[in-house]
Every structure is written in C-alpha cells, then in structure tokens.
Scaffold this active site. Structure first.
Site, PDB file in Angstrom:
ATOM      1  N   SER A 131      14.588 -14.503  33.855  1.00  0.00           N
ATOM      2  CA  SER A 131      15.274 -15.764  33.545  1.00  0.00           C
ATOM      3  C   SER A 131      16.368 -15.990  34.577  1.00  0.00           C
ATOM      4  O   SER A 131      16.081 -16.095  35.762  1.00  0.00           O
ATOM      5  CB  SER A 131      15.824 -15.735  32.111  1.00  0.00           C
ATOM      6  OG  SER A 131      16.390 -16.984  31.772  1.00  0.00           O
ATOM      7  N   THR A 132      17.628 -16.037  34.161  1.00  0.00           N
ATOM      8  CA  THR A 132      18.735 -16.310  35.078  1.00  0.00           C
ATOM      9  C   THR A 132      18.746 -15.304  36.227  1.00  0.00           C
ATOM     10  O   THR A 132      18.781 -14.104  36.004  1.00  0.00           O
ATOM     11  CB  THR A 132      20.074 -16.228  34.333  1.00  0.00           C
ATOM     12  OG1 THR A 132      20.005 -17.030  33.164  1.00  0.00           O
ATOM     13  CG2 THR A 132      21.217 -16.690  35.213  1.00  0.00           C
ATOM     14  N   HIS A 188      11.730 -18.289  33.006  1.00  0.00           N
ATOM     15  CA  HIS A 188      12.267 -19.454  32.310  1.00  0.00           C
ATOM     16  C   HIS A 188      12.624 -20.534  33.327  1.00  0.00           C
ATOM     17  O   HIS A 188      13.577 -20.384  34.102  1.00  0.00           O
ATOM     18  CB  HIS A 188      13.520 -19.069  31.516  1.00  0.00           C
ATOM     19  CG  HIS A 188      13.260 -18.052  30.453  1.00  0.00           C
ATOM     20  ND1 HIS A 188      14.272 -17.329  29.856  1.00  0.00           N
ATOM     21  CD2 HIS A 188      12.113 -17.643  29.849  1.00  0.00           C
ATOM     22  CE1 HIS A 188      13.764 -16.517  28.944  1.00  0.00           C
ATOM     23  NE2 HIS A 188      12.452 -16.674  28.933  1.00  0.00           N
ATOM     24  N   MET A 209      19.608 -14.066  30.829  1.00  0.00           N
ATOM     25  CA  MET A 209      20.451 -14.056  29.639  1.00  0.00           C
ATOM     26  C   MET A 209      19.570 -14.132  28.393  1.00  0.00           C
ATOM     27  O   MET A 209      18.417 -14.569  28.443  1.00  0.00           O
ATOM     28  CB  MET A 209      21.452 -15.210  29.666  1.00  0.00           C
ATOM     29  CG  MET A 209      20.861 -16.596  29.551  1.00  0.00           C
ATOM     30  SD  MET A 209      22.186 -17.841  29.571  1.00  0.00           S
ATOM     31  CE  MET A 209      21.223 -19.344  29.443  1.00  0.00           C
ATOM     32  N   ASP A 218      14.889 -12.481  25.306  1.00  0.00           N
ATOM     33  CA  ASP A 218      13.451 -12.731  25.346  1.00  0.00           C
ATOM     34  C   ASP A 218      12.724 -11.559  26.000  1.00  0.00           C
ATOM     35  O   ASP A 218      13.129 -11.090  27.066  1.00  0.00           O
ATOM     36  CB  ASP A 218      13.172 -14.023  26.122  1.00  0.00           C
ATOM     37  CG  ASP A 218      11.721 -14.463  26.038  1.00  0.00           C
ATOM     38  OD1 ASP A 218      11.026 -14.048  25.082  1.00  0.00           O
ATOM     39  OD2 ASP A 218      11.278 -15.223  26.912  1.00  0.00           O
TER      40      ASP A 218
END
Length: 369
Positions: free
Chosen positions: A187-188, A214, A308, A311
């Site tokens: 993600s991030t 993401h 973050m 998940d």
C-alpha cells in the site's frame, strides 16, 4: 502538533484544505501558492508533512519535490489528477521520494469534501509517521552540502541486483507441482518497494506472482507498464480473467478486487467488484483467501510490504498456519510499517527482511540459488 505545509496554486483548494483541518486540533496548516514559495518556507517552518500539487505555474510539483527531497527531506503526499498523465506523474513522484498520493477531486470540488476530507486527514496522519530511507538520494544531498550544484533530473533508479544484496537464505519450498504461486500485498510506499522486489528477479522465475497494490484503477495500468519496463519478468494488469503462468507478474486492477480461481482447470486471476467486507482495495486479504480455496498453503508464498492499516495480516496468518511461507518487509526499510507490523504481531511472519533482501528470499523459497 503536526506541521503541515499545503502547496497548491488554487485559492479554492487551499481554502478547502484549511476547512478540512480546521477541526483537527493537532494539525497546524501553512499554505504556499507555488513550489518556489514552498521552498522558501522550508528552512524556518520545518514541516512534518507536505501536500504538493503536481500541476502548478513557475515550478511544477515534480521539480519542487525533487528539490525538497534533496535540500529538506520530508514526507510528501502528492495531489494527483485521475488521468493517464496524472498516473505517470504520480509514479514519477513516488520514485523521487513522495510517500503517498491522493486523487485530487475535480469538478464541483466543494461537493466532494465529505469524501475527500477524511481521506486527506488519514493520508497526512499516516505520512507524519512515515520513514524516509536514510540513504535516499544521499549522494545528491552530500553534493549539495559540499557546494556541488548538480541536482537530479527525475531518476527512476533500478534496485541493486540480487547478487549485490546481503543474502538471507531461506530453505526452498519442496514441491514438484506446477501450481505454485507468490502473492504480494502493498500500500503506502508500495510502488518503489515493488520496483526493489520485482526488478532483480530473473525472467525464468518459476512461479507466477500476483500483486495487490492499493491504488485507483487509473494508476494500476501505469504501474504495470512501468514495472514491465523495469523488470525481466513480464508484468500485466489484470483487466480480464487471465491464466497464471510462470515468469509473469499480475497486477490487480485498482478500484476492484482480484480473486484466484480456475478456468478450464487452470489457475487464473480474475478482476471482481470490491467487497464491502474489506476496507482497502484491491484487497490483499481477499486475494490470499481466494488462493487458499484453490491451492494448498504449502504451495504458496505470501509477501507483505509497506502500507498503512492491516490488510493482508489475517489471511497471510492463515496461509502460514496452513504450512505456507511468508516474508515481511522489515520496519527499518518500510515507509509505513502498518501492514507488515500487523502480520508480525499476529505471529504470521516467517521471515522479516529489509527490502533489498526480499527478492533474495523469494528466489531462495522458489528453489533457485
């Protein structure tokens, strides 16, 4: 107190950002109208986070970001247009050191603030705790401090090769079956991390690799194109059902989920509408759980990179409990150690490796030396 510097040439956008953070007692916002004004504020303000528009007069966001990351490194969240050009510029920004991005609302912006506002607050709070690599563009920073004038253009740095990284060896998966699969969640900070993990892998890597990053749908196609250019492996965005083949990386389409299923008896990746049961999309948990329905855990390798939230932690813990193998990015290299940290805390992490050793770990587990 989080000191936020919001850089945007639109007076309306600056006003809306101010309204978004007006109710956040721990965030203090300072505004700049363009990149040059932002750079002038940095030495005294010393912001904890910067939000930065890409399209601005006098100095665009990418040129400003380039200077920020060399002169005053700081977590930066980019405002990105939901267009093909916006996606490419955003990926360039992430390669230059931005930690995250947020799609900039278009049209009647004020009507979208109820959706945009909470997401912006979440992104800024997450960025305030982001880790910037101590070696990121170190040579350029040293050159600047010692009187050098050469600044980088817009580098797309290739990660170190597998041979160059320190080896942390893992015993291979002993399995003669062709149905083996690597599942990666991020993600991030994920796009540069995916560069570092996938670029060193050889073209004949023997397992298919499926990635849930993401991102909005506008961005995942550009991500796949960029990775395909950097990697020896073939990289494809999953926009329709695709049979999984070795030597290929499959990127889940944004604004949707990806599930592993079967087509004519063969394992396949399928795009599917998002599930309300999962907060983040494409969902890592849903991807991994769907794989476990069709492939025994012993034939799966799960990798969880920076991001973050949590998940992937639940499903990868189930994968490990069933005999599968898991690799987690170490805290010292992760931009945000939310997702990897959640898997470690759940007891589902077999190997915790710095980012530059994850490709080695995958190579070892897949049975190559």
């Amino acid at each position: 107190m989080i000191r936020l510097l919001a850089v945007d040439d639109s007076a309306l956008m600056r006003r809306l950002i101010g309204e978004v953070f007006a109710g956040e007692a721990d965030v203090e916002v300072t505004f700049a109208k363009n990149g040059l004004e932002a750079l002038a504020l940095l030495p005294e303000l010393k912001p904890h986070v910067i939000t930065l528009d890409i399209q601005m007069p006098q100095m665009d966001g990418l040129a400003c970001l380039d200077r920020i990351m060399i002169e005053h490194p700081c977590p930066v969240v980019m405002f990105s247009a939901l267009t093909g050009d916006g996606a490419r510029e955003t990926l360039d920004a992430l390669s230059l050191g931005a930690v995250d991005f947020i799609p900039k609302p278009g049209g009647a912006i004020s009507l979208k603030v109820d959706v945009f506002g909470p997401l912006l607050v979440e992104k800024v709070r997450s960025a305030s705790g982001a880790r910037l690599g101590g070696t990121h563009r170190l040579a350029e920073r040293v050159r600047l401090k010692t009187g050098g004038t050469a600044l980088a253009g817009r580098p797309l740095g290739r990660p170190r090769s597998v041979a160059a990284a320190a080896r942390t060896r893992l015993s291979p998966v002993v399995d003669d079956s062709v149905e083996r699969l690597v599942l990666i969640g991020s993600s991030t900070g994920g796009p540069p991390a995916l560069d570092a993990v996938l670029a060193p892998l050889p073209a004949d890597f023997p397992w298919p690799i499926v990635v849930a990053q993401h991102m909005p749908a506008t961005f995942t196609g550009a991500l796949a194109t960029r990775l395909d250019r950097l990697c020896a492996l073939s990289v494809r965005e999953v926009v329709r059902p695709m049979v999984l083949e070795p030597g290929t990386v499959y990127i889940a389409r944004g604004d949707a989920d990806l599930i592993i299923s079967r087509r004519s008896g063969a394992l396949a990746a399928l795009p599917t509408p998002t599930s309300a049961a999962h907060r983040w999309h494409p969902s890592v948990d849903r991807m991994v759980d769907s794989a476990l329905e069709h492939v025994s855990a012993e034939r799966l390798i799960g990798v969880l990179l920076t991001g973050m939230g949590d998940d992937g932690a639940a499903a990868l813990s189930r994968l490990k409990a069933g005999g599968g193998r898991t690799i987690v990015e170490a805290e010292e290299t992760a931009v945000v150690w939310g997702m990897p940290g959640a898997l470690v805390r759940s007891g589902g992490a077999e190997a915790v490796l710095p980012l530059d050793q994850v490709a080695n770990g995958l190579t070892d587990l897949a049975g190559r030396s």
